[in-house]
Motif scaffolding. Sequence first.
Motif, short mmCIF file in Angstrom:
data_model
loop_
_atom_site.label_atom_id
_atom_site.label_comp_id
_atom_site.label_asym_id
_atom_site.label_seq_id
_atom_site.Cartn_x
_atom_site.Cartn_y
_atom_site.Cartn_z
N ILE A 109 -36.99 18.20 11.69
CA ILE A 109 -35.87 17.85 12.62
C ILE A 109 -36.14 16.67 12.73
CG2 ILE A 109 -34.75 18.25 14.62
CD1 ILE A 109 -35.25 21.20 13.78
N GLU A 110 -35.19 15.35 13.29
CA GLU A 110 -35.70 14.30 13.53
C GLU A 110 -34.79 14.01 14.83
OE1 GLU A 110 -34.18 11.16 10.18
OE2 GLU A 110 -35.63 11.76 8.39
N LYS A 111 -35.47 13.33 15.37
CA LYS A 111 -35.14 13.59 17.27
C LYS A 111 -36.08 12.86 18.16
CE LYS A 111 -36.04 17.59 19.23
NZ LYS A 111 -36.11 19.13 19.55
N GLU A 112 -35.40 12.11 19.42
CA GLU A 112 -35.72 11.86 19.74
C GLU A 112 -36.37 12.43 21.38
OE1 GLU A 112 -33.40 7.94 20.28
OE2 GLU A 112 -34.02 7.89 22.77
N THR A 139 -39.05 8.47 18.50
CA THR A 139 -38.05 9.20 17.43
C THR A 139 -39.28 9.93 16.78
OG1 THR A 139 -36.61 7.21 17.17
CG2 THR A 139 -36.70 9.23 15.88
N TRP A 188 -40.44 12.55 13.80
CA TRP A 188 -39.80 13.50 12.69
C TRP A 188 -40.92 14.54 12.85
CZ3 TRP A 188 -40.77 8.57 9.28
CH2 TRP A 188 -39.26 7.79 9.24
N ASP A 224 -28.56 15.64 9.44
CA ASP A 224 -28.74 14.24 9.79
C ASP A 224 -29.78 13.89 9.46
OD1 ASP A 224 -30.12 15.87 11.27
OD2 ASP A 224 -28.45 16.03 13.27
N SER A 225 -30.79 14.28 8.81
CA SER A 225 -32.13 13.32 9.13
C SER A 225 -31.63 11.99 7.98
CB SER A 225 -33.32 14.34 8.33
OG SER A 225 -33.59 15.44 8.90
#
Lengths: 571, 250
Positions: A148-151, A161, A163, A191-192
Amino acid sequence: MRFGMDMLPFMLLRATGSQAPGLLPRLGRPALIQVRRTDGACEYGSALDLRQRNPHTPGAPLPQQKSTPGNRSMNRKALCLFVAAALALSGCKADNPTSTVETGGSKKGDFGPPQGEPVKAILTSPPLVPPATGRTAPAKVIVELDVIEKEMEISEGVTYTFWTFGGTVPGSFIRVRQGDTVEFHLRNMPDSKMPHNIDLHGVTGPGGGAASSFTAPGHASQFSFKALNAGLYVYHCATAPVGMHIANGMYGLILVEPPEGLPKVDREYYVMQGDFYTTGKYHDKGHQPFDMEKAIEEHPTYVLFNGREGSLTNDKALQAKTGENIRLYVGNGGPNLVSSFHVIGEIFDKVWYEGGTRFQENVQTTLIPAGGAAMMEFHMEVPGSYVLVDHSIFRAFNKGALAILKADGPENKAIYSGKEVDEVYLGDKAPSEPTGAVAAAVATAAATGHATKDERIAAGKTLFAGTCSTCHGTDGKGMSGVFPPLAASDFLAKNPKKLPEIITHGLQGKVTVNGKDYNSVMPPMAQLTDDEVANIGTYVLNSWGNPGGEITRDDAKKARAAKPADAAAAH
Amino acid sequence: MAALSLLLLPVLAIAASTGGWVRLPGGNFRSALKYEDRNLVRVTPFQLMETAVTNVDFLAFVKRHPDWRRGKAPAVFAEARYLQHWAGPTTLGPKALPNQPVVNVSWFAADAYCKAQGARLPTWNEWEYAAAADETRTDARKDPVWRERILGWYARPSKAALPRVGLQAANAYGVRDLHGLVWEWTGDAGSLLVDVDNRKQGDVDKAKFCGAGALSMGDRDNYAVLMRVAMLSSLEAGDVTANLGFRCAI
């Protein structure tokens, strides 16, 4: 050179850990051993190796050379020091199966095909650790890990950000047993932006699974491996550019339990260090992009435990209770820095250094390389806050590498007193001379045989702080139910003259003070002089709402000569 | 009058940005990929779309070619998520605005689109050659600031809606959005067989690359390119992702 031409390739000079000649270090404990090779070069090895290589001592007590000042100094330069962790000479396999003979590594790690129904691995977010597998046979374990890529916040008011493996930094903790077949599913969220993969250091095979798990956004990969080696292993993303994927938080730990499991402890926690590189400075607010230049130059903006400054402090601090055994699983994701991992105020009773099979005992700071891990255990004795740091210490206080372990429980002043004395220190006075109030009282007493009541009170205050406040508190309130109060004490009001007797002979048995029962032991303070007893007694009687009065040198002298006080007589 | 219209022409071209073609001179070019047999690659003159293909462009294509509509295209050519963000097979809807670059398209679909325009997908070398330029220089790759800008986009998650095409300034050749908008298919993406475990450096599995000559990264500092190649090499030609589009070349 007394031993120079000895036929033995090694000469064991001294094994500390036991003082008496002929006694060995206790079985199953590490020993500090000084070894010298006849050619003068240093050689490192384990005590076990030594035993095997030394023809005189197969499985027998290690030979000991009596050390005399002469040969000690003569040979000191030639000595090489090494620590043989988890020395086991014989017969202690049952006591400590993880620290004895060779485990055989991967060659003996295959326990055959998986048995029973496949098991879905329990994954936990840091700082939690999944429960022990509790299995006695090899299983097929299914691990499903999402990329999951997320801020997220990297510090208060600073976003980055990340990863992630499983939505957290570090990634989910995976726990399997040696011999298990792990069916690994790596799922890259749709959504990556990036393709990702995983290299598990616990995998035997090229790339550690990296090539087999290369996964585009919105795809899932599957590969299987047999966990042949027990230990604590780092996993991380290995997609180009590897350093950037790791710097963005793509790492975690997989524990491969030895077949017999790990010794039971009361609590287990999962902590992982990482270094982070942002274009802005430390604590620059707002969204901070990754800075490739800083990463290449190895100049991190943040060095953090569990991916966020303050991830394990205040209400998120790790919790423990006194009397418990704690085990930490600590990894270092890097990408660049090596950690000098230390817990301020604790000594690791055991460290499975490098996450391997053997443990070292009584360790202050353990080195955790980037892409490495260690397990450590300690017993909590004293309540309070313990600070986990990278003892490369500017990282702790200027880059964020700091976490808290909070231990609750009753104070244990016998082990750690807290601050006992805070007084003016006059550096130019000879330290042996009593100073201030005590000196004044001593001087008067020496001159006249008496000291004034005020002098006794002033001197008594200083002495009380040094000797008595450990248990009774600087405010004389003691600790309810454990150490009786001296402040406004009905017991003292009734028996003021018992005071010098209790000080010189101690007190044991049940007493009731201010309506509360106490049944413990106060040791005799016979080391105090009669004047000191008089000073302390007078101070106590004239403090904290007690009735006043004075204890004289004579009172103290008589009390010392009298038979020991006991609690019943006081009633 | 003729002079005036000549002056106006470029302005009009920019205003009607989508679908315009830009002519690139080509020449000898040092790729970030290391080819076994040569240091420089020869890029012959070619034309490249100024911007990526948009949703409205692609809608026109599927209307003319029903075989490429969502649900009709064979699964081997376009996976289940092909155009999944469109409201319907021939309807864009709120998640696919007309001027956004089309994404969730497979290599096969992109290839078919370009062929339908009488064009083709650019080769990796053509794309890399065009994308080496910043606004003023045709090769800005050695500039760390330029690299940081590119990486800055990589470092942002792609959860937010995509911007329209053509919003960024044109590069020195007049091409837009090669960086900072979407990943883009290249015609030879399927042969970008960079070893997926790039840590092996030179020790690539040569057998994988048989006739084509083994590829490895010649410029290891050029992370921006490295990540493009990694992305493309992670995909099969039938795959789609939410941030992968394309443009065509002639």
